[in-house]
Every structure is written in C-alpha cells, then in structure tokens.
Design a protein around this motif. Structure first.
Motif, PDB file in Angstrom:
ATOM      1  N   THR A  76      -7.845  32.620  18.079  1.00 48.01           N
ATOM      2  CA  THR A  76      -9.146  32.457  18.789  1.00 48.01           C
ATOM      3  C   THR A  76     -10.154  32.983  17.700  1.00 48.01           C
ATOM      4  OG1 THR A  76      -8.913  34.736  19.734  1.00 48.01           O
ATOM      5  CG2 THR A  76      -8.429  32.884  21.042  1.00 48.01           C
ATOM      6  N   ASP A  77     -11.385  32.549  17.980  1.00 49.66           N
ATOM      7  CA  ASP A  77     -12.573  33.222  16.892  1.00 49.66           C
ATOM      8  C   ASP A  77     -12.867  34.419  17.394  1.00 49.66           C
ATOM      9  OD1 ASP A  77     -12.734  30.729  15.539  1.00 49.66           O
ATOM     10  OD2 ASP A  77     -14.112  29.873  16.836  1.00 49.66           O
ATOM     11  N   GLY A  78     -13.546  35.306  16.521  1.00 50.19           N
ATOM     12  CA  GLY A  78     -13.802  36.625  16.784  1.00 50.19           C
ATOM     13  C   GLY A  78     -12.817  37.582  16.645  1.00 50.19           C
ATOM     14  N   ALA A  79     -13.567  38.848  16.986  1.00 51.47           N
ATOM     15  CA  ALA A  79     -12.355  39.786  17.048  1.00 51.47           C
ATOM     16  C   ALA A  79     -12.370  40.521  18.596  1.00 51.47           C
ATOM     17  CB  ALA A  79     -12.947  41.176  16.353  1.00 51.47           C
ATOM     18  N   PRO A  80     -11.075  40.766  18.967  1.00 53.29           N
ATOM     19  CA  PRO A  80     -11.071  41.289  20.367  1.00 53.29           C
ATOM     20  C   PRO A  80     -11.772  42.437  20.877  1.00 53.29           C
ATOM     21  CG  PRO A  80      -8.878  41.584  19.207  1.00 53.29           C
ATOM     22  CD  PRO A  80      -9.862  41.119  18.190  1.00 53.29           C
ATOM     23  N   ASP A  81     -12.285  43.253  19.623  1.00 55.91           N
ATOM     24  CA  ASP A  81     -13.250  44.399  20.245  1.00 55.91           C
ATOM     25  C   ASP A  81     -13.897  44.749  18.779  1.00 55.91           C
ATOM     26  OD1 ASP A  81     -11.462  46.325  18.824  1.00 55.91           O
ATOM     27  OD2 ASP A  81     -10.101  46.109  20.636  1.00 55.91           O
ATOM     28  N   GLU A  82     -14.829  45.956  18.965  1.00 56.13           N
ATOM     29  CA  GLU A  82     -15.342  46.294  17.591  1.00 56.13           C
ATOM     30  C   GLU A  82     -14.552  47.554  16.883  1.00 56.13           C
ATOM     31  OE1 GLU A  82     -19.379  46.551  18.706  1.00 56.13           O
ATOM     32  OE2 GLU A  82     -19.759  44.639  19.042  1.00 56.13           O
ATOM     33  N   VAL A  83     -13.456  48.197  17.436  1.00 57.69           N
ATOM     34  CA  VAL A  83     -12.950  49.224  17.021  1.00 57.69           C
ATOM     35  C   VAL A  83     -11.696  48.947  16.613  1.00 57.69           C
ATOM     36  CG1 VAL A  83     -14.365  50.788  18.848  1.00 57.69           C
ATOM     37  CG2 VAL A  83     -12.028  49.896  19.363  1.00 57.69           C
ATOM     38  N   GLY A  84     -11.432  48.122  15.736  1.00 57.70           N
ATOM     39  CA  GLY A  84     -10.174  47.797  15.279  1.00 57.70           C
ATOM     40  C   GLY A  84      -9.683  48.961  14.284  1.00 57.70           C
ATOM     41  N   ARG A  85      -8.334  48.918  14.149  1.00 58.00           N
ATOM     42  CA  ARG A  85      -7.630  50.058  13.221  1.00 58.00           C
ATOM     43  C   ARG A  85      -7.283  49.147  11.872  1.00 58.00           C
ATOM     44  NH1 ARG A  85      -2.217  49.819  12.794  1.00 58.00           N
ATOM     45  NH2 ARG A  85      -1.253  51.291  11.776  1.00 58.00           N
ATOM     46  N   ALA A  86      -8.120  49.514  10.792  1.00 58.40           N
ATOM     47  CA  ALA A  86      -7.973  48.715   9.747  1.00 58.40           C
ATOM     48  C   ALA A  86      -6.461  48.816   8.717  1.00 58.40           C
ATOM     49  CB  ALA A  86      -9.155  48.785   8.812  1.00 58.40           C
ATOM     50  N   VAL A  87      -5.813  48.026   8.596  1.00 54.90           N
ATOM     51  CA  VAL A  87      -4.473  48.000   7.669  1.00 54.90           C
ATOM     52  C   VAL A  87      -4.799  47.553   6.460  1.00 54.90           C
ATOM     53  CG1 VAL A  87      -2.213  47.163   7.513  1.00 54.90           C
ATOM     54  CG2 VAL A  87      -3.227  47.560  10.000  1.00 54.90           C
ATOM     55  N   LEU A  88      -5.641  46.369   6.514  1.00 55.17           N
ATOM     56  CA  LEU A  88      -6.035  46.040   5.140  1.00 55.17           C
ATOM     57  C   LEU A  88      -7.430  45.842   4.815  1.00 55.17           C
ATOM     58  CD1 LEU A  88      -3.608  42.764   5.224  1.00 55.17           C
ATOM     59  CD2 LEU A  88      -3.238  44.924   3.710  1.00 55.17           C
ATOM     60  N   TYR A  89      -8.067  46.513   3.907  1.00 51.04           N
ATOM     61  CA  TYR A  89      -9.361  46.459   3.673  1.00 51.04           C
ATOM     62  C   TYR A  89      -9.516  46.540   2.130  1.00 51.04           C
ATOM     63  CZ  TYR A  89      -8.045  51.407   4.059  1.00 51.04           C
ATOM     64  OH  TYR A  89      -7.257  52.459   3.864  1.00 51.04           O
ATOM     65  N   PRO A  90     -10.918  46.350   1.355  1.00 54.86           N
ATOM     66  CA  PRO A  90     -10.790  46.601   0.056  1.00 54.86           C
ATOM     67  C   PRO A  90     -10.515  48.156  -0.227  1.00 54.86           C
ATOM     68  CG  PRO A  90     -12.864  45.340   0.963  1.00 54.86           C
ATOM     69  CD  PRO A  90     -12.025  45.649   2.166  1.00 54.86           C
ATOM     70  N   GLY A  91      -9.909  48.003  -1.478  1.00 59.12           N
ATOM     71  CA  GLY A  91      -9.509  49.489  -1.808  1.00 59.12           C
ATOM     72  C   GLY A  91      -8.235  50.173  -1.284  1.00 59.12           C
ATOM     73  N   ALA A  92      -7.640  49.635  -0.248  1.00 55.83           N
ATOM     74  CA  ALA A  92      -6.547  49.987   0.539  1.00 55.83           C
ATOM     75  C   ALA A  92      -5.358  50.433  -0.302  1.00 55.83           C
ATOM     76  CB  ALA A  92      -6.305  49.386   1.859  1.00 55.83           C
ATOM     77  N   ALA A  93      -5.250  49.142  -1.248  1.00 50.85           N
ATOM     78  CA  ALA A  93      -3.797  49.374  -1.837  1.00 50.85           C
ATOM     79  C   ALA A  93      -3.951  50.528  -2.973  1.00 50.85           C
ATOM     80  CB  ALA A  93      -3.405  48.138  -2.639  1.00 50.85           C
ATOM     81  N   GLY A  94      -5.130  51.039  -3.258  1.00 53.29           N
ATOM     82  CA  GLY A  94      -5.288  52.162  -4.187  1.00 53.29           C
ATOM     83  C   GLY A  94      -5.248  53.288  -3.731  1.00 53.29           C
TER      84      GLY A  94
END
Length: 170
Positions: A76-94
């Motif tokens: 579906t389009d959009g996010a289910p809510d505005e408080v997601g738990r980020a697993v992947l994000y810029p810089g995460a791998a470092g």
C-alpha cells in the motif's frame, strides 16, 4: 528531499523476522543507500509487524511496488504510522563497534540521542557500544536513538540485538 513511501504487509509476527525480510527485500530490489526501511507494529484485530520503505524517486517507488506485488506481497502507499523503527537508513551500515555520540550523529541520519531516565542529552564524546545493532525510531519527524548507561561510562542502544524470548526456559 521528497520521499516516496510504501508499506509491505507480509503478516510477520516478530521484529527479528521483519528485520531480516526488510534487509533481504532492500538487497533484492537494489534500493539506494538513501532508502529508509522501517518496521511498524500494527495493533489491530490482527497484530503484526509491517515494513515501510521510503525511497528517493517516484521511479524507484513504482519499480519496488511492481516487483513486491508480483512476489505476492500486500503493498500500500504511505507508511502505517509516523513512529517507525528504522532498520535501514543513511549511515546505518557504518555504525559498528564503538563510536562516540558525535560520530554517530555525523555519520548517519540519526538526529538525536536520548539517554533513558535522563532529560539531558549525552556528551558528544561519550562512547556508544553499538553491538552492531542500532535501531532509532521516528519521533516528530526525526530519527532518535534511545540509549542506556553501560559499563565504564559508555552507552548502548536500548534495543538489544538478540533478545531472550519471554518464558524461554519453559
């Protein structure tokens, strides 16, 4: 940056399984390093963990939607809510090993670090032992990492990488 967001509901029951699927789908879809991949607890008549992807272009969104739908995922389009738990994000791998609070903030999309039980932010030179598992959450439009005090004046992310399931010894 304008982002384009979609949600994948694979009917998952736990965060570890959701993390693995999110990472596998990101690799399979060859999503860019600027992608945000989050988990969301869906609390309705069928509790589960949904995934969301925020990508940088409409073309990436359309391609991901088409491929995920072809695999049989509910998209579906959009996010289910505005408080997601980020697993992947810029810089995460470092964010591996031990980094300072200042390094954590400068190397990643994390905007703020909070220490559980305190109102003051940690000092920039405080060491954070990441355990290679850094899962910030969206709060008021920014990624915030909750940490807790640890041995030797260091901090660790509040979420542990391998939690012991409730009643594991029964």
């Amino acid at each position: 940056m304008t982002s384009y967001v979609l949600t994948v509901d694979a009917g998952l029951k736990d965060l570890r399984e959701a993390d693995h699927l999110l990472q596998a789908l990101t690799a399979e879809l060859a999503l860019s390093d600027g992608t945000f991949g989050c988990t969301h607890l869906v609390r309705d008549e069928r509790p589960r963990v949904a995934l969301s992807f925020a990508v940088e272009s409409e073309a990436a969104l359309l391609s991901a939607r088409r491929r995920l739908t072809a695999q049989g995922h509910e998209v579906t389009d959009g996010a289910p809510d505005e408080v997601g738990r980020a697993v992947l994000y810029p810089g995460a791998a470092g964010l591996t090993g031990t980094v300072t609070v200042a390094e954590l903030l400068s190397r990643s999309a994390i905007a703020r670090v909070t220490v559980l039980g305190t109102t003051e932010p940690p000092a920039a030179d405080t060491a954070v032992v990441t355990r290679d598992h850094v899962r910030p959450q969206w709060q008021d439009g920014e990624l915030v990492l909750a940490v807790q005090p640890a041995a030797g004046g260091t901090l660790t992310p509040f979420e542990v990488p391998d939690p012991t399931p409730c009643c594991a010894d029964h």
